[in-house]
Design a protein around this motif. Sequence first.
Motif, PDB file in Angstrom:
ATOM      1  N   ASP A  86       0.841  -1.204   0.000  1.00 38.01           N
ATOM      2  CA  ASP A  86       0.000   0.000   0.000  1.00 38.01           C
ATOM      3  C   ASP A  86       0.876   1.255   0.000  1.00 38.01           C
ATOM      4  O   ASP A  86       2.050   1.219   0.381  1.00 38.01           O
ATOM      5  N   ASP A  87       0.304   2.370  -0.421  1.00 37.24           N
ATOM      6  CA  ASP A  87       1.061   3.614  -0.621  1.00 37.24           C
ATOM      7  C   ASP A  87       1.738   4.091   0.656  1.00 37.24           C
ATOM      8  O   ASP A  87       2.905   4.513   0.634  1.00 37.24           O
ATOM      9  N   GLU A  88       1.019   4.059   1.773  1.00 34.51           N
ATOM     10  CA  GLU A  88       1.589   4.575   3.022  1.00 34.51           C
ATOM     11  C   GLU A  88       2.802   3.761   3.454  1.00 34.51           C
ATOM     12  O   GLU A  88       3.835   4.312   3.826  1.00 34.51           O
ATOM     13  N   THR A  89       2.668   2.437   3.396  1.00 37.97           N
ATOM     14  CA  THR A  89       3.782   1.556   3.795  1.00 37.97           C
ATOM     15  C   THR A  89       4.976   1.756   2.869  1.00 37.97           C
ATOM     16  O   THR A  89       6.129   1.824   3.329  1.00 37.97           O
ATOM     17  N   PHE A  90       4.696   1.830   1.577  1.00 37.20           N
ATOM     18  CA  PHE A  90       5.787   1.989   0.614  1.00 37.20           C
ATOM     19  C   PHE A  90       6.522   3.310   0.831  1.00 37.20           C
ATOM     20  O   PHE A  90       7.759   3.344   0.897  1.00 37.20           O
ATOM     21  N   THR A  91       5.780   4.392   0.945  1.00 36.97           N
ATOM     22  CA  THR A  91       6.394   5.721   1.065  1.00 36.97           C
ATOM     23  C   THR A  91       7.235   5.842   2.332  1.00 36.97           C
ATOM     24  O   THR A  91       8.337   6.412   2.308  1.00 36.97           O
ATOM     25  N   SER A  92       6.748   5.299   3.433  1.00 31.58           N
ATOM     26  CA  SER A  92       7.449   5.460   4.708  1.00 31.58           C
ATOM     27  C   SER A  92       8.621   4.501   4.892  1.00 31.58           C
ATOM     28  O   SER A  92       9.453   4.707   5.777  1.00 31.58           O
ATOM     29  N   ASN A  93       8.722   3.460   4.056  1.00 25.41           N
ATOM     30  CA  ASN A  93       9.758   2.437   4.282  1.00 25.41           C
ATOM     31  C   ASN A  93      10.718   2.224   3.119  1.00 25.41           C
ATOM     32  O   ASN A  93      11.692   1.479   3.259  1.00 25.41           O
ATOM     33  N   ILE A  94      10.480   2.847   1.956  1.00 24.66           N
ATOM     34  CA  ILE A  94      11.319   2.565   0.801  1.00 24.66           C
ATOM     35  C   ILE A  94      12.763   2.994   1.017  1.00 24.66           C
ATOM     36  O   ILE A  94      13.699   2.335   0.559  1.00 24.66           O
ATOM     37  N   ASP A  95      12.978   4.108   1.744  1.00 22.51           N
ATOM     38  CA  ASP A  95      14.352   4.560   1.995  1.00 22.51           C
ATOM     39  C   ASP A  95      15.122   3.548   2.843  1.00 22.51           C
ATOM     40  O   ASP A  95      16.273   3.214   2.551  1.00 22.51           O
ATOM     41  N   SER A  96      14.483   3.062   3.895  1.00 28.35           N
ATOM     42  CA  SER A  96      15.136   2.083   4.775  1.00 28.35           C
ATOM     43  C   SER A  96      15.426   0.784   4.034  1.00 28.35           C
ATOM     44  O   SER A  96      16.510   0.188   4.163  1.00 28.35           O
ATOM     45  N   LEU A  97      14.458   0.333   3.239  1.00 27.94           N
ATOM     46  CA  LEU A  97      14.647  -0.904   2.483  1.00 27.94           C
ATOM     47  C   LEU A  97      15.782  -0.770   1.478  1.00 27.94           C
ATOM     48  O   LEU A  97      16.631  -1.676   1.356  1.00 27.94           O
ATOM     49  N   SER A  98      15.846   0.347   0.781  1.00 27.48           N
ATOM     50  CA  SER A  98      16.892   0.561  -0.221  1.00 27.48           C
ATOM     51  C   SER A  98      18.267   0.588   0.428  1.00 27.48           C
ATOM     52  O   SER A  98      19.246   0.055  -0.124  1.00 27.48           O
ATOM     53  N   LEU A  99      18.365   1.202   1.604  1.00 30.27           N
ATOM     54  CA  LEU A  99      19.647   1.256   2.313  1.00 30.27           C
ATOM     55  C   LEU A  99      20.094  -0.139   2.730  1.00 30.27           C
ATOM     56  O   LEU A  99      21.275  -0.498   2.596  1.00 30.27           O
ATOM     57  N   LEU A 100      19.170  -0.950   3.223  1.00 31.89           N
ATOM     58  CA  LEU A 100      19.506  -2.320   3.630  1.00 31.89           C
ATOM     59  C   LEU A 100      19.942  -3.165   2.433  1.00 31.89           C
ATOM     60  O   LEU A 100      20.890  -3.967   2.534  1.00 31.89           O
ATOM     61  N   LEU A 101      19.263  -3.018   1.313  1.00 32.04           N
ATOM     62  CA  LEU A 101      19.664  -3.747   0.105  1.00 32.04           C
ATOM     63  C   LEU A 101      21.068  -3.363  -0.329  1.00 32.04           C
ATOM     64  O   LEU A 101      21.878  -4.229  -0.719  1.00 32.04           O
ATOM     65  N   SER A 102      21.374  -2.086  -0.280  1.00 36.46           N
ATOM     66  CA  SER A 102      22.698  -1.604  -0.678  1.00 36.46           C
ATOM     67  C   SER A 102      23.786  -2.143   0.237  1.00 36.46           C
ATOM     68  O   SER A 102      24.845  -2.588  -0.223  1.00 36.46           O
ATOM     69  N   LYS A 103      23.531  -2.118   1.540  1.00 32.33           N
ATOM     70  CA  LYS A 103      24.534  -2.606   2.496  1.00 32.33           C
ATOM     71  C   LYS A 103      24.711  -4.115   2.406  1.00 32.33           C
ATOM     72  O   LYS A 103      25.814  -4.638   2.575  1.00 32.33           O
ATOM     73  N   PHE A 104      23.622  -4.821   2.140  1.00 33.77           N
ATOM     74  CA  PHE A 104      23.691  -6.283   2.110  1.00 33.77           C
ATOM     75  C   PHE A 104      24.423  -6.791   0.869  1.00 33.77           C
ATOM     76  O   PHE A 104      25.331  -7.620   0.966  1.00 33.77           O
ATOM     77  N   PHE A 105      24.034  -6.325  -0.303  1.00 34.19           N
ATOM     78  CA  PHE A 105      24.613  -6.847  -1.547  1.00 34.19           C
ATOM     79  C   PHE A 105      25.900  -6.130  -1.948  1.00 34.19           C
ATOM     80  O   PHE A 105      26.692  -6.675  -2.724  1.00 34.19           O
ATOM     81  N   ARG A 106      26.090  -4.904  -1.467  1.00 35.47           N
ATOM     82  CA  ARG A 106      27.333  -4.159  -1.697  1.00 35.47           C
ATOM     83  C   ARG A 106      27.683  -4.024  -3.177  1.00 35.47           C
ATOM     84  O   ARG A 106      28.855  -4.135  -3.562  1.00 35.47           O
ATOM     85  N   ASP A 107      26.682  -3.824  -4.000  1.00 42.37           N
ATOM     86  CA  ASP A 107      26.953  -3.674  -5.430  1.00 42.37           C
ATOM     87  C   ASP A 107      26.418  -2.358  -5.999  1.00 42.37           C
ATOM     88  O   ASP A 107      26.913  -1.863  -7.013  1.00 42.37           O
ATOM     89  N   HIS A 108      25.400  -1.770  -5.347  1.00 45.63           N
ATOM     90  CA  HIS A 108      24.822  -0.517  -5.819  1.00 45.63           C
ATOM     91  C   HIS A 108      24.482   0.363  -4.616  1.00 45.63           C
ATOM     92  O   HIS A 108      24.364  -0.123  -3.479  1.00 45.63           O
ATOM     93  N   SER A 109      24.274   1.653  -4.896  1.00 41.76           N
ATOM     94  CA  SER A 109      23.912   2.596  -3.838  1.00 41.76           C
ATOM     95  C   SER A 109      22.450   2.418  -3.455  1.00 41.76           C
ATOM     96  O   SER A 109      21.654   1.801  -4.185  1.00 41.76           O
ATOM     97  N   SER A 110      22.081   3.015  -2.328  1.00 42.26           N
ATOM     98  CA  SER A 110      20.681   2.958  -1.900  1.00 42.26           C
ATOM     99  C   SER A 110      19.792   3.735  -2.867  1.00 42.26           C
ATOM    100  O   SER A 110      18.640   3.338  -3.111  1.00 42.26           O
ATOM    101  N   ASP A 111      20.326   4.808  -3.450  1.00 38.52           N
ATOM    102  CA  ASP A 111      19.553   5.576  -4.435  1.00 38.52           C
ATOM    103  C   ASP A 111      19.217   4.723  -5.658  1.00 38.52           C
ATOM    104  O   ASP A 111      18.132   4.841  -6.240  1.00 38.52           O
ATOM    105  N   TYR A 112      20.172   3.882  -6.056  1.00 36.85           N
ATOM    106  CA  TYR A 112      19.935   3.001  -7.210  1.00 36.85           C
ATOM    107  C   TYR A 112      18.758   2.072  -6.928  1.00 36.85           C
ATOM    108  O   TYR A 112      17.855   1.903  -7.765  1.00 36.85           O
TER     109      TYR A 112
END
Length: 701
Positions: A86-112
């Motif tokens: 849903d929109d509210e969940t996505f908007t409030s959590n996408i930054d945190s999720l992107s940062l975790l993906l970046s730190k975990f895989f270490r291949d792209h930035s969180s912005d990517y």
Amino acid sequence: MNIKHSILLRVRIAFLVAVLFVLAVIYKLVEVQMIEGDQWREMAAQNSLDYKTIKATRGNIYAAGGDLLASSLPFYKLAFDPSLVDDETFTSNIDSLSLLLSKFFRDHSSDYYKKKISEARQMKSQYMVLNRKLVNYQEKQEIQAWPIFRLGQMQGGVIFEKEDDRHRPFKLLARRTIGYINEDGVGVGIEGSFDDYLAGQDGEGLYQRVAGGNWKPVNAATDVRPVDGYDIHTTIDINLQDVAQNALLRALTTYDAVYGSVVLMEVKTGEIKAISNLTRTESGYYAESYNHAVGTNNDPGSTFKLASMLALLEAGKVDLMDSVDTGDGTIEFFDGKLKLVDEKKGGYGKLTVQEVFEKSSNVGVSKLVTEHFGDNPQEYVDIIKSTGYGKMLGFQLLGEGEPLIKEPSDPSWSGSSLPWMSVGYETSLTPLQTLAFYNAVANDGKMIQPILIKSINRANQPVETFEAKVLNKKIASDETLEKLRIMLEGVVERGTAKNIKNDYYKIAGKTGTAQRLVNGRYYSQQFYASFAGYFPADDPMYSCIVVIDYPRGWNRFGGDVSAPVFKEIADMIYAQNLEIHESFTPQYTAANNGTFPVIRAGRLEELNELCNELGISNYPSEEASEWVRSSVNNNAIIWQKNHDDTGLVPNVQGMTLRDAVYILENSGLKVSISGNGRVKRQSVGPGTRITKGGTIKLDLG
């Protein structure tokens, strides 16, 4: 009149409308089929449902002690359906999720990652692969707790696509015997021979095709869950496998041989405790690429002389003390077309039958066999075949070589066949078939089928068990068997294998050196060197065969090349088995300072038992754990703690390869190896923080 005209006008208008309607329908059909057809077909495909196969998890393969030889480890590809959030969940959590993906895989930035996910959501994509790098089960558990993903698949859109990866903890040990299934579904070794059990039963699940041609699991109630495969429990002893494989590798490297095989078997049970097959690769290294012990036929050479002696003794033709004149060491048959020569220049002269065998005299054996069976060669062949030698063993793995002991009725039989066969030519046998024959002599005449698979289990419960079949209850009389055993012991005591005689226990066996047959031609300077036998000779526990194909150098005979490998394996077993010795230490564990053996590191329980057996004072320090390192205090060894689970690279220097690989791989490291022996150096220093998936190189020496 006006009424009639009005009716006709209406009919004409209705007809015209109908025609226009039909034309419109035809036009639309043409437009949909011809102009917009590809677009609509793609949309239909994208939104279609279909049942797909869900692969079952392949069963495990275990060694005799429960050590894991092969296992399918679950890995997961991380995918995402951003349209479900849903929109509210996505908007409030996408930054945190992107940062975790970046730190975990270490291949792209969180912005990517944020941009990639947001664009997919805007396009209403129902499926996207976040990263093609597979994650293990522990990592999957971690990811499931991340923002958005913690809501699960239906609300959080997270998708874990399971992929099994076949893992072999001991890497090269018995690799070809364990086997594999290739991309075409063709298998070899245990994996191929027991694929029907290991593979399990695939399930079926409902999937939806989404954008990009990908398929997303629907997790419908109609899904059929897969049934995991059965586990296979083998007879292999991982410690003895390690000893046998390393002993064989050292010999192959020393003699730059083409390939070599060793099989170690328990005399009474027929259980194979070690089997190694190493072939030289194009790069000059040795690898397990083919099971020569089971599938490669050769002229066995002088190891076949045991069968010739059995025929002579069982038929009552000779006795051990009968004499035979071997002359100058040469003899001709078939009008000079076959000339046999003894190894000793000038010949051995007069020998007893026992000495003929001990010295492996080609002249003596062929002379005895042709003299006593020349008028009836069928009798000679029948006696040998009646033992079971020359028949298929029915081995549990696919690919057993078809044995051949030629019959007089064979069109290729000639005047040279009988003398040539008597010394191990014009026959075609595998090493395992020869070992079964020698094992029968050690086993009071009972020939049993060698076995490699002990049971097939579902979890810890056996569903099928195996024992060695008796192939022949008695291959010869007790009198004949006793004489054969005397001759086999004599080979090591006084004959062609006296170089492996020792003062601690007796070995019985026979050397073999056959000229190699290549494209129908025998090569006088290319040999197939072997040694087959059993130990301890007075109460046999193990039988073993070692074959080395085309060894280079001056000493290329079975006694020089293969027998020492046999002895190295026997020495190690004798040193470790408390039931069969009083006090023995193999030479290659000689003291490093005149007092203590070369014991540096390993598992506390095993090292403590070894030191106690050798009479060496030893005790653990207060902090000692399962894995320890030795330190010397006066005349005693103190075991210090050597490894914990702190996430740091452990110190494996001084350990056996088996122990080092076990610890390092369980720490999340990949291991590469060079050399032989214990670990001399490690490329990543002890105490360095572990990088999961990193590689550490071990130099052995």
